[in-house]
Design a protein around this motif. Structure first.
Motif, mmCIF file in Angstrom:
data_model
loop_
_atom_site.group_PDB
_atom_site.id
_atom_site.type_symbol
_atom_site.label_atom_id
_atom_site.label_comp_id
_atom_site.label_asym_id
_atom_site.label_seq_id
_atom_site.Cartn_x
_atom_site.Cartn_y
_atom_site.Cartn_z
ATOM 1 N N TRP A 153 -4.115 51.439 22.432
ATOM 2 C CA TRP A 153 -3.518 50.222 21.886
ATOM 3 C C TRP A 153 -2.053 50.232 22.319
ATOM 4 C CZ3 TRP A 153 -5.667 46.535 18.473
ATOM 5 C CH2 TRP A 153 -4.764 45.617 17.947
ATOM 6 N N VAL A 154 -1.659 49.238 23.100
ATOM 7 C CA VAL A 154 -0.316 49.194 23.671
ATOM 8 C C VAL A 154 0.368 47.894 23.270
ATOM 9 C CG1 VAL A 154 0.990 49.128 25.836
ATOM 10 C CG2 VAL A 154 -1.028 50.579 25.654
ATOM 11 N N ARG A 155 1.655 47.995 22.958
ATOM 12 C CA ARG A 155 2.474 46.810 22.765
ATOM 13 C C ARG A 155 3.517 46.784 23.877
ATOM 14 N NH1 ARG A 155 6.036 44.960 19.424
ATOM 15 N NH2 ARG A 155 6.643 46.946 18.594
ATOM 16 N N ILE A 156 3.625 45.625 24.521
ATOM 17 C CA ILE A 156 4.551 45.442 25.635
ATOM 18 C C ILE A 156 5.527 44.332 25.275
ATOM 19 C CG2 ILE A 156 4.738 44.766 28.064
ATOM 20 C CD1 ILE A 156 1.871 45.867 28.428
ATOM 21 N N ARG A 157 6.793 44.576 25.577
ATOM 22 C CA ARG A 157 7.831 43.566 25.378
ATOM 23 C C ARG A 157 8.544 43.378 26.710
ATOM 24 N NH1 ARG A 157 11.810 46.013 22.176
ATOM 25 N NH2 ARG A 157 10.178 46.292 20.649
ATOM 26 N N TRP A 158 8.431 42.165 27.272
ATOM 27 C CA TRP A 158 9.076 41.820 28.538
ATOM 28 C C TRP A 158 8.784 42.854 29.626
ATOM 29 C CZ3 TRP A 158 9.890 37.007 28.474
ATOM 30 C CH2 TRP A 158 10.374 36.368 27.336
ATOM 31 N N GLY A 159 7.517 43.244 29.733
ATOM 32 C CA GLY A 159 7.091 44.144 30.800
ATOM 33 C C GLY A 159 7.325 45.620 30.541
ATOM 34 N N ARG A 160 7.875 45.970 29.400
ATOM 35 C CA ARG A 160 8.145 47.373 29.060
ATOM 36 C C ARG A 160 7.275 47.781 27.878
ATOM 37 N NH1 ARG A 160 12.979 49.240 31.363
ATOM 38 N NH2 ARG A 160 11.946 51.245 31.081
ATOM 39 N N MET A 161 6.675 48.947 27.987
ATOM 40 C CA MET A 161 5.812 49.467 26.938
ATOM 41 C C MET A 161 6.684 50.000 25.801
ATOM 42 S SD MET A 161 2.675 52.162 27.486
ATOM 43 C CE MET A 161 3.639 53.017 28.695
ATOM 44 N N VAL A 162 6.499 49.445 24.609
ATOM 45 C CA VAL A 162 7.284 49.874 23.448
ATOM 46 C C VAL A 162 6.465 50.699 22.464
ATOM 47 C CG1 VAL A 162 8.963 48.005 23.640
ATOM 48 C CG2 VAL A 162 6.929 47.687 22.229
ATOM 49 N N GLU A 163 5.147 50.579 22.555
ATOM 50 C CA GLU A 163 4.266 51.351 21.675
ATOM 51 C C GLU A 163 2.973 51.646 22.419
ATOM 52 O OE1 GLU A 163 2.000 50.885 17.370
ATOM 53 O OE2 GLU A 163 3.553 49.457 17.930
ATOM 54 N N ASP A 164 2.528 52.890 22.328
ATOM 55 C CA ASP A 164 1.291 53.320 22.979
ATOM 56 C C ASP A 164 0.591 54.277 22.032
ATOM 57 O OD1 ASP A 164 -0.761 54.209 24.623
ATOM 58 O OD2 ASP A 164 0.555 54.942 26.210
ATOM 59 N N THR A 165 -0.575 53.874 21.553
ATOM 60 C CA THR A 165 -1.355 54.702 20.632
ATOM 61 C C THR A 165 -2.716 54.956 21.255
ATOM 62 O OG1 THR A 165 -0.236 53.710 18.739
ATOM 63 C CG2 THR A 165 -2.312 54.855 18.298
ATOM 64 N N VAL A 166 -3.109 56.228 21.316
ATOM 65 C CA VAL A 166 -4.373 56.615 21.941
ATOM 66 C C VAL A 166 -5.254 57.290 20.896
ATOM 67 C CG1 VAL A 166 -5.456 58.015 23.743
ATOM 68 C CG2 VAL A 166 -3.234 56.924 24.169
ATOM 69 N N LEU A 167 -6.519 56.854 20.854
ATOM 70 C CA LEU A 167 -7.527 57.453 19.979
ATOM 71 C C LEU A 167 -8.659 57.976 20.852
ATOM 72 C CD1 LEU A 167 -7.290 54.290 17.990
ATOM 73 C CD2 LEU A 167 -7.107 56.434 16.763
#
Length: 144
Positions: free
Chosen positions: A110-124
């Motif tokens: 689960w990734v959150r991207i802001r203006w092309g930059r990854m701000v959050e990355d959660t892996v299960l």
């Protein structure tokens, strides 16, 4: 159109980072300075960290522990807009362990991207399966 472009970029990124070569640099290059990365669970790869440097260190450790590990994207969903994009990825994980046995697993990112930059990355990932593979890897490489 925006979602199709993001899906295409995510697929291209996973082709490079998941090919077993250990080239995680394109993923780290996407990380925002305040990236929050979490690999959920109590396992050898479990982590909760911040920033691109710590993210790169995590990849380095993962590649040392499971050299040649391949990550294959099987599905990707994108929603949102450039200032707040959510990307959900389904992955297939496989590697040949040092004892010759196969490690196969699956995971969700689960990734959150802001203006092309990854701000959050959660892996299960199935951490019980991961831990069993790590135990086999340790036994094979420790010589016992």
């Amino acid at each position: 159109m925006y979602h199709a472009i993001v899906r295409s970029k995510v697929r291209a990124l996973w082709r490079v980072t998941g090919d077993g070569s250990g080239n995680y640099h394109p993923a780290v290059a996407m990380a925002a300075p305040d990236l929050r990365f979490r690999f959920i669970g109590d396992s050898v790869l479990g982590a909760e960290l911040r920033g691109p440097e710590a993210f790169a260190d995590w990849f380095e450790q993962a590649n040392r522990r499971f050299p040649g590990m391949r990550l294959t994207l099987t599905d990707v969903v994108v929603k949102g807009w450039p200032w707040n994009t959510t990307v959900v990825v389904r992955l297939r994980i496989d590697a040949t362990l040092a004892d010759g046995s196969r490690y196969e697993n699956e995971g969700i990112q689960w990734v959150r991207i802001r203006w092309g930059r990854m701000v959050e990355d959660t892996v299960l990932e199935d951490t019980a399966r991961l831990e069993r593979a790590w135990q086999r890897q340790e036994l094979a490489t420790s010589g016992t």
